[in-house]
Design an enzyme around this catalytic site. Structure first.
Site, PDB file in Angstrom:
ATOM      1  N   ASP A 177       1.009  -1.285   0.092  1.00 24.99           N
ATOM      2  CA  ASP A 177      -0.060   0.066   0.018  1.00 24.99           C
ATOM      3  C   ASP A 177       0.887   1.337  -0.102  1.00 24.99           C
ATOM      4  OD1 ASP A 177      -2.324   1.354   0.029  1.00 24.99           O
ATOM      5  OD2 ASP A 177      -1.942   1.832   2.395  1.00 24.99           O
ATOM      6  N   LYS A 178       0.641   2.129  -0.814  1.00 23.97           N
ATOM      7  CA  LYS A 178       1.696   3.247  -0.947  1.00 23.97           C
ATOM      8  C   LYS A 178       1.765   4.153   0.132  1.00 23.97           C
ATOM      9  CE  LYS A 178       0.924   7.261  -3.074  1.00 23.97           C
ATOM     10  NZ  LYS A 178       1.222   8.259  -2.190  1.00 23.97           N
ATOM     11  N   THR A 185      -2.789   2.025  -4.531  1.00 20.33           N
ATOM     12  CA  THR A 185      -2.926   3.651  -4.127  1.00 20.33           C
ATOM     13  C   THR A 185      -4.243   4.031  -4.649  1.00 20.33           C
ATOM     14  OG1 THR A 185      -1.815   5.486  -4.251  1.00 20.33           O
ATOM     15  CG2 THR A 185      -1.617   4.441  -6.026  1.00 20.33           C
ATOM     16  N   ASP A 200      -1.169  -1.021   6.541  1.00 22.77           N
ATOM     17  CA  ASP A 200      -0.935  -0.449   7.836  1.00 22.77           C
ATOM     18  C   ASP A 200      -1.987  -1.050   8.599  1.00 22.77           C
ATOM     19  OD1 ASP A 200      -3.248   0.690   7.277  1.00 22.77           O
ATOM     20  OD2 ASP A 200      -2.844   2.711   7.405  1.00 22.77           O
ATOM     21  N   ASP A 222      -6.941  -1.318   5.142  1.00 21.29           N
ATOM     22  CA  ASP A 222      -6.749  -2.522   4.312  1.00 21.29           C
ATOM     23  C   ASP A 222      -6.734  -3.693   4.813  1.00 21.29           C
ATOM     24  OD1 ASP A 222      -4.349  -2.280   5.850  1.00 21.29           O
ATOM     25  OD2 ASP A 222      -3.154  -1.244   4.266  1.00 21.29           O
TER      26      ASP A 222
END
Length: 753
Positions: free
Chosen positions: A439-440, A593, A640, A644
């Site tokens: 995940d960006k 993203t 994180d 997500d």
């Protein structure tokens, strides 16, 4: 980048993906509270009595697992109650008691070994076969009775751990390695005793004695390895102090850490350990968190920063508000996760357990068949020797130790490096990962806007430098709370630029802001501001800057474009190294993203990613993981753990990064305390090395039995190859010791935390 500047909402992912590390946003010197070096000069006294009822309520913990692994309980489930009582003096006693139990277990084998060895020496000299080997011959009065008496002591005292283990296994109808050993030494002892009092035949007293001595030695070495593997958790518990300096009614009171409550104010003097998780309210210092998070450098702490219980304060005094106690603390959660990983089942362990159980019946059948065949061919003495040798040599001891010891070592070592394993099955699956999805925001990037370029127009008539452009823009943006405004002001402050006062501040709805600064009309906004002012952008360098997939803010001075400030979510310094390492491991790297195609492409090109997915909403991330899995990838998802969670759960391996002190992330299989992408290739590397060590151990254990059992049964007797019970014990113990020592080498593998 043509966008509506002031109407642009703050990126939703950006809000949710702020890294949960142990620090807080930077404070300017003016924001920091004054450090108080003086402490209240009051005599400490005991805290008034209060109800401690809550501190004594705890849930019972059940020990689950197969009897096959009971002997390795210290490896599987060390100190199951520790996470519930961090800082409790009763818990400190409990930990000491557990440590005492393990040490007693180790000392017991050691003591029984030396006593049995001392008694074995005279048995060897009194044995007829040993005398023949040495070329001597003598008989003592009551010779056989002396042998019997010495052997009886060894059988009862030295063999007691194995006899007790046999009884325990048979009680729960799960015979295993202890039953094999107990059966072997019992058959040897009772048959030899019968030759003294009742029947004619060859005794096995010296074989019995040497067998028990060698078995005790093997278990002693193994116990040392087991205790060493579980000691890491004990060391973690010892990190916590037992006394805290509570600030109450202007006085400093020494109280047990277990009595601290959320909201209490405590004083931490230089060099002392922080009693529990909390927030600094006064003072500044450097705090050593290396034993907890693996962060090698002392971390600066000042007002508003989070601190972890058990970390060591540096040279300054700190006043801290307690935020978490007991099971909520970082250390308690870490210990709980390590215990969970060590106690959880794994496919490899299940295979080892089934193999060990199967081996018992194979050995028992082989022993009975060997006795029947050789009794018919060569008589009962030879037949009994073969049966005893088969039972001894087939003990699945090494199989029982092969996996738990590796698991205990790997989970303890990684925990000390800030890598926490919640699910061992997923950890084992990490070895096969061939695609990693990041995940960006907040993972590959820092999750916050930062100025990365300030560009003046060519031959600017109104400004002389980029610093002056930034200074004017910061002055206009000073009073705004927008993420872009904060980034511009923060950049100016970091360069120690003097930010002037503004006059006639005006907001241009949806376009930007304007003010008079140092007599100049300064307007700041996006490309739409040019349209509002009917201005054309002619400078080629600014045009190129706005096409690079970054958020670009234009600065207009006295009605003419003077320059631009480019901002972006800063890519972490470690991200490039992480991607490079993953590619060296032949792993594809993807990025998810919610940002635009231009931003995603710019990040992807800078990091040399294999592929990226842009404009992905949080609930759509799991679908992208499913897409990659449908393409045949074994996928690890790195995020994180907040917005997500479905993607982490959908992936073969879910990795939550940047958990900080909040490690209770249910959606993740593996949790990284630090926000460092290079820990991701490290996890995969550790998984591969751990699995390799497990396979090596299983081959040592099972391969030894495949070769040794037929030899013990006498299959090559015609070729002159025969294994005695004592040699069988040596080989069996040697395989166990090799497995134990091989597991320990994992500590020195390159790449482990």
């Amino acid at each position: 980048m043509d966008e509506d500047y002031k109407n642009k909402p703050e990126n939703e992912n950006q809000k949710k993906n702020q890294p949960l590390d142990s620090g807080s946003p930077e404070h300017s010197p003016s924001d920091q509270q004054k450090h108080h070096s003086e402490e209240p000069h009051l005599k400490p006294h005991n805290r008034p009595e209060e109800s401690c009822h809550d501190h004594h309520n705890s849930n019972d913990h059940s020990h689950h697992g197969q009897a096959q692994a009971q002997h390795h309980e210290a490896v599987r489930n060390p100190h199951l109650d520790q996470a519930d009582h961090i800082g409790d003096p009763h818990h400190a006693h409990h930990v000491h008691h557990n440590h005492h139990d393990h040490s007693h277990h180790l000392d017991d084998f050691k003591r029984r070994f030396w006593v049995s060895l001392a008694l074995t020496i005279p048995i060897l000299f009194l044995s007829e076969m040993i005398q023949k080997w040495l070329g001597i011959s003598f008989r003592l009065p009551f010779h056989q009775y002396i042998l019997f008496a010495l052997s009886t002591i060894i059988f009862i005292y030295g063999g007691w751990p194995f006899l007790k283990g046999t009884i325990d296994e048979l009680k729960i109808k799960q015979p295993g390695m202890m039953t094999l050993i107990g059966t072997a030494i019992s058959v040897a002892f009772f048959y030899s005793s019968a030759t003294v009092f009742f029947i004619e035949g060859q005794d096995f007293f010296w074989e019995l004695a040497t067998l028990i001595v060698i078995m005790l030695l093997g278990h002693w070495v193994e116990a040392r390895s087991v205790v060493g593997a579980s000691r890491a958790l004990e060391e973690l518990v010892k990190i916590m102090p037992t006394v805290a300096h509570l600030i109450q009614d202007g006085q400093v009171i020494d109280v047990p850490v277990s009595e601290l409550k959320k909201g209490d104010q405590v004083l931490v003097r230089p060099g002392e350990k922080i009693p529990s998780d909390g927030t600094v309210t006064e003072g500044s210092s450097q705090v050593n968190e290396s034993l907890l998070t693996g962060e090698s450098k002392p971390v600066p702490k000042s007002s508003g920063d989070l601190v972890i219980g058990g970390s060591i304060n540096g040279q300054g005094s700190l006043q801290i508000t307690i935020e978490k106690t007991g099971q909520e603390t970082y250390l308690a959660q870490v210990i709980g996760l390590v215990q969970q990983a060590q106690a959880s089942r794994s496919r490899t362990q299940d295979l080892a357990n089934r193999s060990a159980a199967f081996l018992f019946y194979v050995a028992l059948a082989a022993g009975i068949i060997s006795f029947a065949v050789w009794n018919f061919m060569k008589g009962s003495d030879f037949a009994l020797e073969r049966a005893v040798t088969v039972l001894v040599i087939a003990c699945p001891h090494a199989l029982g130790l092969a996996i738990p010891l590796v698991v205990a070592i790997s989970t303890s070592l990684t925990a000390r490096g800030g890598i926490l394993i919640r699910d061992r099955r997923a950890f084992e699956a990490a070895k096969s990962v061939n695609a990693v999805v990041f995940d960006k925001t907040g993972t590959l990037t820092e999750g916050k806007f930062g100025v990365n370029r300030v560009q003046l127009v060519a031959q600017s008539p109104s400004l002389s430098s980029e610093d002056e452009l930034l200074r004017l823009a910061a002055a206009v943006e000073m009073n705004s709370e927008h993420v872009i405004s904060r980034a511009i002001v923060s950049r100016a402050q970091s360069l120690n630029l003097s930010i002037p006062q503004v006059q006639d501040f005006k907001a241009i709805p949806g376009k930007g802001v304007s003010s008079r600064v140092d007599g100049k009309l300064v307007q700041v906004g996006g490309a739409s501001l040019l349209e509002e002012l009917n201005l054309a952008l002619e400078d080629e360098s600014l045009k190129m800057l706005m096409k690079k997939g970054q958020t670009t803010v234009l600065v207009i001075v006295d009605g003419r474009p003077a320059g631009a400030i480019a901002l972006s979510d800063k890519i972490r310094d470690e991200s490039s190294e992480a991607i490079k390492k993953l590619k060296q491991m032949e792993i594809k790297v993807f990025m998810l993203t919610g940002d635009s195609e231009e931003v995603a492409k710019a990040v992807s090109e800078e990091l040399d990613l294999d592929e990226y997915f842009s404009q992905v909403l949080p609930h759509e991330k799991a679908e992208k993981i499913k897409l990659l899995k449908s393409r045949g990838f074994q996928v690890a998802m790195v995020g994180d753990g907040l917005n997500d969670a479905p993607a982490l759960a959908t992936a073969d391996v879910g990795i939550a990064i940047g958990a900080g002190t909040d490690v209770a992330i249910e959606s993740a299989d593996i949790i990284l305390v630090k926000n460092n992408p290079t820990d991701v290739p490290k996890i995969i590397n550790i998984s591969r090395k751990t699995f390799s060590k497990m396979v090596q151990n299983l081959w040592w254990a099972a391969g030894y039995n495949i070769i040794a059992i037929p030899l013990a049964a006498g299959i090559l007797y015609g070729q002159g190859i025969l294994i005695s019970p004592a040699l069988g014990a040596v080989l069996m113990s040697l395989s166990t010791v090799i497995v134990a020592l091989n597991s320990q080498t994992l500590r020195w593998e390159k790449g482990l935390a």
